[in-house]
Design a protein around this motif. Structure first.
Motif, mmCIF file in Angstrom:
data_model
loop_
_atom_site.group_PDB
_atom_site.id
_atom_site.type_symbol
_atom_site.label_atom_id
_atom_site.label_comp_id
_atom_site.label_asym_id
_atom_site.label_seq_id
_atom_site.Cartn_x
_atom_site.Cartn_y
_atom_site.Cartn_z
ATOM 1 N N TRP A 20 42.682 33.360 38.367
ATOM 2 C CA TRP A 20 41.587 34.432 38.526
ATOM 3 C C TRP A 20 40.535 34.040 38.223
ATOM 4 N N GLU A 21 40.332 33.463 36.794
ATOM 5 C CA GLU A 21 39.078 33.095 36.298
ATOM 6 C C GLU A 21 38.283 32.035 37.025
ATOM 7 N N SER A 103 37.755 38.147 43.213
ATOM 8 C CA SER A 103 37.486 36.960 42.380
ATOM 9 C C SER A 103 37.649 37.318 40.799
ATOM 10 N N ALA A 104 38.312 38.468 40.556
ATOM 11 C CA ALA A 104 38.257 38.761 39.143
ATOM 12 C C ALA A 104 39.819 39.208 38.730
ATOM 13 N N GLY A 136 36.588 41.643 33.392
ATOM 14 C CA GLY A 136 37.322 41.275 34.659
ATOM 15 C C GLY A 136 36.855 41.795 35.856
ATOM 16 N N SER A 137 37.718 42.512 36.564
ATOM 17 C CA SER A 137 37.482 43.323 37.791
ATOM 18 C C SER A 137 36.702 44.584 37.516
ATOM 19 N N ASP A 156 31.594 40.716 29.973
ATOM 20 C CA ASP A 156 32.588 39.601 30.283
ATOM 21 C C ASP A 156 31.579 38.527 30.248
ATOM 22 N N ASP A 158 31.484 35.703 32.241
ATOM 23 C CA ASP A 158 31.392 35.240 33.694
ATOM 24 C C ASP A 158 30.327 36.129 34.283
ATOM 25 N N THR A 161 31.936 37.622 37.538
ATOM 26 C CA THR A 161 32.719 38.534 37.467
ATOM 27 C C THR A 161 32.053 39.992 37.064
ATOM 28 N N VAL A 164 31.427 41.647 40.333
ATOM 29 C CA VAL A 164 32.600 42.046 41.112
ATOM 30 C C VAL A 164 32.835 43.494 40.418
#
Length: 288
Positions: A20-21, A103-104, A136-137, A156, A158, A161, A164
Protein backbone atom coordinates in the motif's frame (compact mmCIF):
# COMPACT_ATOMS: atom_id res chain seq x y z
CA UNK A 1 -2.52 -0.74 -15.11
CA UNK A 2 -0.14 -3.45 -13.93
CA UNK A 3 -0.55 -6.31 -11.48
CA UNK A 4 2.04 -7.85 -9.22
CA UNK A 5 1.51 -11.50 -8.29
CA UNK A 6 3.28 -13.02 -5.31
CA UNK A 7 2.73 -16.44 -3.78
CA UNK A 8 2.76 -17.46 -0.16
CA UNK A 9 1.21 -14.26 1.20
CA UNK A 10 -2.26 -13.52 2.51
CA UNK A 11 -4.17 -10.30 3.00
CA UNK A 12 -2.98 -10.30 6.63
CA UNK A 13 0.75 -10.68 5.84
CA UNK A 14 2.91 -7.78 7.10
CA UNK A 15 4.23 -7.20 3.58
CA UNK A 16 0.77 -6.02 2.51
CA UNK A 17 1.17 -2.71 4.35
CA UNK A 18 4.36 -2.07 2.40
CA UNK A 19 2.56 -2.67 -0.91
CA UNK A 20 0.00 0.00 0.00
CA UNK A 21 2.81 2.40 0.88
CA UNK A 22 4.37 1.80 -2.55
CA UNK A 23 1.24 3.03 -4.31
CA UNK A 24 -0.86 -0.13 -4.53
CA UNK A 25 -4.42 0.61 -5.71
CA UNK A 26 -6.03 -2.63 -4.57
CA UNK A 27 -5.22 -6.15 -3.34
CA UNK A 28 -6.89 -9.51 -3.95
CA UNK A 29 -6.22 -12.84 -2.27
CA UNK A 30 -6.81 -15.86 -4.51
CA UNK A 31 -6.01 -19.55 -4.54
CA UNK A 32 -3.02 -20.36 -6.74
CA UNK A 33 -2.78 -23.35 -9.09
CA UNK A 34 -0.63 -25.29 -6.60
CA UNK A 35 -3.15 -24.71 -3.83
CA UNK A 36 -1.16 -22.02 -2.03
CA UNK A 37 -2.53 -18.54 -1.53
CA UNK A 38 -1.58 -15.94 -4.14
CA UNK A 39 -1.74 -12.21 -3.64
CA UNK A 40 -2.57 -9.89 -6.56
CA UNK A 41 -1.67 -6.23 -6.12
CA UNK A 42 -2.81 -3.55 -8.59
CA UNK A 43 -0.47 -0.67 -9.47
CA UNK A 44 -0.53 2.18 -11.96
CA UNK A 45 3.06 1.36 -12.89
CA UNK A 46 5.73 -1.18 -12.04
CA UNK A 47 7.69 -0.48 -8.84
CA UNK A 48 10.44 -2.24 -6.91
CA UNK A 49 8.63 -4.16 -4.17
CA UNK A 50 11.52 -6.11 -2.71
CA UNK A 51 9.37 -9.27 -2.99
CA UNK A 52 9.78 -12.26 -5.31
CA UNK A 53 6.87 -12.18 -7.73
CA UNK A 54 5.82 -11.53 -11.31
CA UNK A 55 4.50 -8.44 -13.07
CA UNK A 56 1.78 -8.49 -15.74
CA UNK A 57 0.11 -5.88 -17.92
CA UNK A 58 -3.68 -5.75 -17.71
CA UNK A 59 -5.85 -5.61 -20.80
CA UNK A 60 -8.52 -2.94 -21.29
CA UNK A 61 -10.93 -4.65 -18.92
CA UNK A 62 -11.22 -2.57 -15.74
CA UNK A 63 -10.19 -5.16 -13.18
CA UNK A 64 -9.69 -2.53 -10.49
CA UNK A 65 -13.28 -1.33 -10.82
CA UNK A 66 -14.42 -4.94 -10.69
CA UNK A 67 -12.37 -5.54 -7.55
CA UNK A 68 -13.74 -2.44 -5.83
CA UNK A 69 -17.32 -3.34 -6.76
CA UNK A 70 -16.87 -6.64 -4.94
CA UNK A 71 -15.78 -5.03 -1.66
CA UNK A 72 -18.30 -5.31 1.13
CA UNK A 73 -18.76 -3.15 4.25
CA UNK A 74 -16.75 -4.19 7.29
CA UNK A 75 -18.22 -4.12 10.78
CA UNK A 76 -15.74 -3.43 13.58
CA UNK A 77 -17.47 -2.99 16.91
CA UNK A 78 -19.61 0.16 16.79
CA UNK A 79 -18.21 1.15 13.41
CA UNK A 80 -19.01 0.20 9.84
CA UNK A 81 -16.40 0.96 7.17
CA UNK A 82 -18.06 0.92 3.76
CA UNK A 83 -17.11 1.75 0.16
CA UNK A 84 -19.12 4.60 -1.32
CA UNK A 85 -21.01 2.34 -3.72
CA UNK A 86 -22.36 0.09 -0.95
CA UNK A 87 -25.82 0.18 0.57
CA UNK A 88 -25.48 -0.13 4.34
CA UNK A 89 -28.27 -1.05 6.72
CA UNK A 90 -27.22 0.45 10.03
CA UNK A 91 -27.92 -1.15 13.37
CA UNK A 92 -28.78 0.77 16.51
CA UNK A 93 -25.71 2.50 17.92
CA UNK A 94 -23.54 2.05 14.83
CA UNK A 95 -21.66 4.79 12.98
CA UNK A 96 -20.35 4.63 9.42
CA UNK A 97 -17.09 5.71 7.80
CA UNK A 98 -17.22 5.87 3.99
CA UNK A 99 -13.90 4.82 2.52
CA UNK A 100 -12.92 3.72 -0.96
CA UNK A 101 -9.63 1.82 -1.38
CA UNK A 102 -6.89 3.99 -2.83
CA UNK A 103 -3.19 4.65 -2.57
CA UNK A 104 -3.08 4.41 1.22
CA UNK A 105 -3.26 1.55 3.69
CA UNK A 106 -6.38 1.24 5.84
CA UNK A 107 -9.77 0.14 4.52
CA UNK A 108 -10.97 -1.79 7.55
CA UNK A 109 -10.56 -5.13 5.78
CA UNK A 110 -7.13 -5.81 7.28
CA UNK A 111 -7.16 -7.40 10.73
CA UNK A 112 -4.91 -4.75 12.27
CA UNK A 113 -7.17 -1.90 11.14
CA UNK A 114 -10.29 -3.74 12.30
CA UNK A 115 -8.80 -4.30 15.76
CA UNK A 116 -7.87 -0.62 16.06
CA UNK A 117 -11.40 0.43 15.07
CA UNK A 118 -12.92 -1.94 17.61
CA UNK A 119 -10.60 -0.69 20.35
CA UNK A 120 -11.47 2.95 19.58
CA UNK A 121 -15.14 2.06 19.81
CA UNK A 122 -14.65 0.75 23.35
CA UNK A 123 -13.31 4.11 24.56
CA UNK A 124 -15.40 7.09 25.60
CA UNK A 125 -13.98 9.70 23.23
CA UNK A 126 -16.43 12.49 24.02
CA UNK A 127 -14.44 15.58 24.89
CA UNK A 128 -11.13 13.84 24.10
CA UNK A 129 -8.33 14.67 21.66
CA UNK A 130 -7.09 11.81 19.48
CA UNK A 131 -3.94 11.41 17.38
CA UNK A 132 -3.46 8.73 14.70
CA UNK A 133 0.25 8.13 14.05
CA UNK A 134 0.92 6.82 10.54
CA UNK A 135 -2.60 7.71 9.46
CA UNK A 136 -2.56 6.19 5.96
CA UNK A 137 -6.08 6.46 4.56
CA UNK A 138 -7.15 8.45 7.64
CA UNK A 139 -9.74 5.89 8.66
CA UNK A 140 -8.77 5.83 12.36
CA UNK A 141 -8.74 9.61 12.83
CA UNK A 142 -12.02 9.91 10.92
CA UNK A 143 -13.50 7.09 13.03
CA UNK A 144 -12.46 8.91 16.21
CA UNK A 145 -14.31 12.00 15.01
CA UNK A 146 -17.38 9.92 14.17
CA UNK A 147 -17.23 8.38 17.65
CA UNK A 148 -17.45 11.80 19.31
CA UNK A 149 -13.89 12.99 19.85
CA UNK A 150 -13.55 16.70 20.60
CA UNK A 151 -10.75 16.84 18.01
CA UNK A 152 -8.90 14.22 16.00
CA UNK A 153 -5.66 14.46 14.06
CA UNK A 154 -3.57 12.21 11.84
CA UNK A 155 0.09 12.40 10.89
CA UNK A 156 1.97 10.51 8.20
CA UNK A 157 5.42 10.88 6.66
CA UNK A 158 4.07 10.48 3.11
CA UNK A 159 2.63 13.75 1.68
CA UNK A 160 0.63 11.85 -0.95
CA UNK A 161 -1.00 9.75 1.76
CA UNK A 162 -1.95 12.86 3.72
CA UNK A 163 -3.78 14.16 0.63
CA UNK A 164 -5.71 10.87 0.44
CA UNK A 165 -6.65 11.15 4.12
CA UNK A 166 -7.86 14.73 3.68
CA UNK A 167 -10.03 13.68 0.73
CA UNK A 168 -11.52 10.85 2.80
CA UNK A 169 -12.24 13.33 5.58
CA UNK A 170 -14.09 15.56 3.10
CA UNK A 171 -16.09 12.58 1.86
CA UNK A 172 -17.23 11.91 5.42
CA UNK A 173 -17.69 15.60 6.31
CA UNK A 174 -15.25 14.89 9.12
CA UNK A 175 -13.42 17.48 11.20
CA UNK A 176 -10.34 15.24 11.37
CA UNK A 177 -7.17 17.11 10.38
CA UNK A 178 -4.04 15.64 8.83
CA UNK A 179 -0.42 16.80 8.67
CA UNK A 180 2.86 15.54 7.23
CA UNK A 181 5.35 14.44 9.86
CA UNK A 182 6.01 12.02 12.69
CA UNK A 183 6.45 12.01 16.45
CA UNK A 184 9.79 12.89 17.94
CA UNK A 185 11.48 9.65 18.95
CA UNK A 186 13.71 10.22 22.00
CA UNK A 187 16.83 8.09 21.77
CA UNK A 188 16.07 6.98 18.22
CA UNK A 189 18.79 9.00 16.47
CA UNK A 190 20.85 6.69 14.31
CA UNK A 191 18.28 3.87 14.68
CA UNK A 192 17.43 2.58 11.20
CA UNK A 193 14.65 0.06 10.66
CA UNK A 194 14.63 0.40 6.88
CA UNK A 195 16.01 3.60 5.36
CA UNK A 196 14.02 2.97 2.16
CA UNK A 197 10.70 2.76 3.97
CA UNK A 198 8.35 5.49 5.13
CA UNK A 199 9.13 4.90 8.78
CA UNK A 200 10.51 8.32 9.70
CA UNK A 201 13.69 6.84 11.13
CA UNK A 202 16.07 6.83 8.18
CA UNK A 203 19.13 9.06 7.98
CA UNK A 204 18.96 10.18 11.61
CA UNK A 205 15.72 12.11 11.51
CA UNK A 206 15.08 12.85 7.85
CA UNK A 207 11.37 13.13 8.64
CA UNK A 208 10.64 16.05 10.93
CA UNK A 209 7.99 16.06 13.68
CA UNK A 210 4.64 17.37 12.46
CA UNK A 211 3.96 21.03 13.18
CA UNK A 212 0.74 22.81 14.07
CA UNK A 213 -0.67 20.02 16.25
CA UNK A 214 -1.43 20.06 19.98
CA UNK A 215 1.52 18.92 22.06
CA UNK A 216 -0.31 16.18 23.98
CA UNK A 217 -3.37 14.01 23.47
CA UNK A 218 -5.89 12.00 25.46
CA UNK A 219 -5.71 9.07 23.04
CA UNK A 220 -3.05 7.97 20.55
CA UNK A 221 -3.67 5.15 18.07
CA UNK A 222 -1.03 3.77 15.72
CA UNK A 223 -1.22 0.97 13.16
CA UNK A 224 2.47 0.57 12.32
CA UNK A 225 4.80 -2.37 13.04
CA UNK A 226 6.62 -3.70 16.06
CA UNK A 227 10.09 -2.24 15.47
CA UNK A 228 8.72 1.23 14.82
CA UNK A 229 6.42 1.10 17.85
CA UNK A 230 9.45 0.21 19.99
CA UNK A 231 11.47 3.09 18.54
CA UNK A 232 8.62 5.56 19.10
CA UNK A 233 7.81 4.45 22.65
CA UNK A 234 9.40 7.57 24.14
CA UNK A 235 7.54 9.74 21.65
CA UNK A 236 4.24 8.13 22.58
CA UNK A 237 4.93 8.73 26.28
CA UNK A 238 5.80 12.37 25.68
CA UNK A 239 2.67 12.99 23.60
CA UNK A 240 0.15 11.35 25.96
CA UNK A 241 -1.71 13.36 28.57
CA UNK A 242 -1.68 11.96 32.13
CA UNK A 243 -4.11 9.07 32.32
CA UNK A 244 -4.24 8.88 28.51
CA UNK A 245 -4.73 5.78 26.39
CA UNK A 246 -2.45 4.36 23.70
CA UNK A 247 -3.62 1.76 21.17
CA UNK A 248 -0.87 0.03 19.18
CA UNK A 249 -1.63 -2.43 16.41
CA UNK A 250 0.24 -3.86 13.43
CA UNK A 251 2.34 -5.85 15.92
CA UNK A 252 3.24 -9.39 14.91
CA UNK A 253 2.45 -11.47 17.98
CA UNK A 254 5.93 -13.00 18.08
CA UNK A 255 7.41 -9.48 18.40
CA UNK A 256 5.00 -8.16 21.01
CA UNK A 257 7.45 -8.71 23.87
CA UNK A 258 9.98 -6.28 22.41
CA UNK A 259 7.32 -3.59 22.11
CA UNK A 260 6.19 -4.10 25.71
CA UNK A 261 9.79 -3.82 26.93
CA UNK A 262 10.25 -0.52 25.10
CA UNK A 263 6.96 0.81 26.46
CA UNK A 264 7.90 -0.17 30.01
CA UNK A 265 11.23 1.63 29.65
CA UNK A 266 9.24 4.74 28.63
CA UNK A 267 7.02 4.47 31.71
CA UNK A 268 4.00 3.00 29.91
CA UNK A 269 2.21 -0.19 30.97
CA UNK A 270 0.14 -2.57 28.85
CA UNK A 271 -3.39 -2.87 30.26
CA UNK A 272 -4.97 -5.22 27.71
CA UNK A 273 -4.19 -7.24 24.59
CA UNK A 274 -6.25 -8.42 21.65
CA UNK A 275 -5.13 -11.01 19.10
CA UNK A 276 -6.37 -11.90 15.66
CA UNK A 277 -4.47 -14.27 13.44
CA UNK A 278 -0.76 -13.45 13.73
CA UNK A 279 -1.44 -9.89 14.91
CA UNK A 280 -1.62 -8.32 18.36
CA UNK A 281 -3.11 -5.02 19.55
CA UNK A 282 -1.72 -3.56 22.76
CA UNK A 283 -3.83 -1.21 24.89
CA UNK A 284 -1.54 0.96 26.99
CA UNK A 285 -2.19 3.39 29.82
CA UNK A 286 -0.21 6.50 30.77
CA UNK A 287 0.29 7.28 34.48
CA UNK A 288 -2.36 9.64 35.85
Amino acid sequence: MKVFRVGGLTGESPEVARLWEMGCRGIQEVGGESGETELIAYFDEQVETGLVGTWEDLDEHDYLAEYRAGLQPVRAGRLVVAPSHAAVQMRDGEAVVWLDPGSAFGTGHHETTAMALEALGLLDLVGKTVLDVGSGSGVLAIAADVLGAEASYGIDVDPATVLVARENARRNRSRARFAVGTLPAPGARGFVVNPEASDGLGDAGSFAPARGLPGRFDVIVANLYAELHAALAGGYAAALLPGGSLLLTGVLSRLGGSVEEALAAAGLGVTARAERGEWTLLAVGAPA
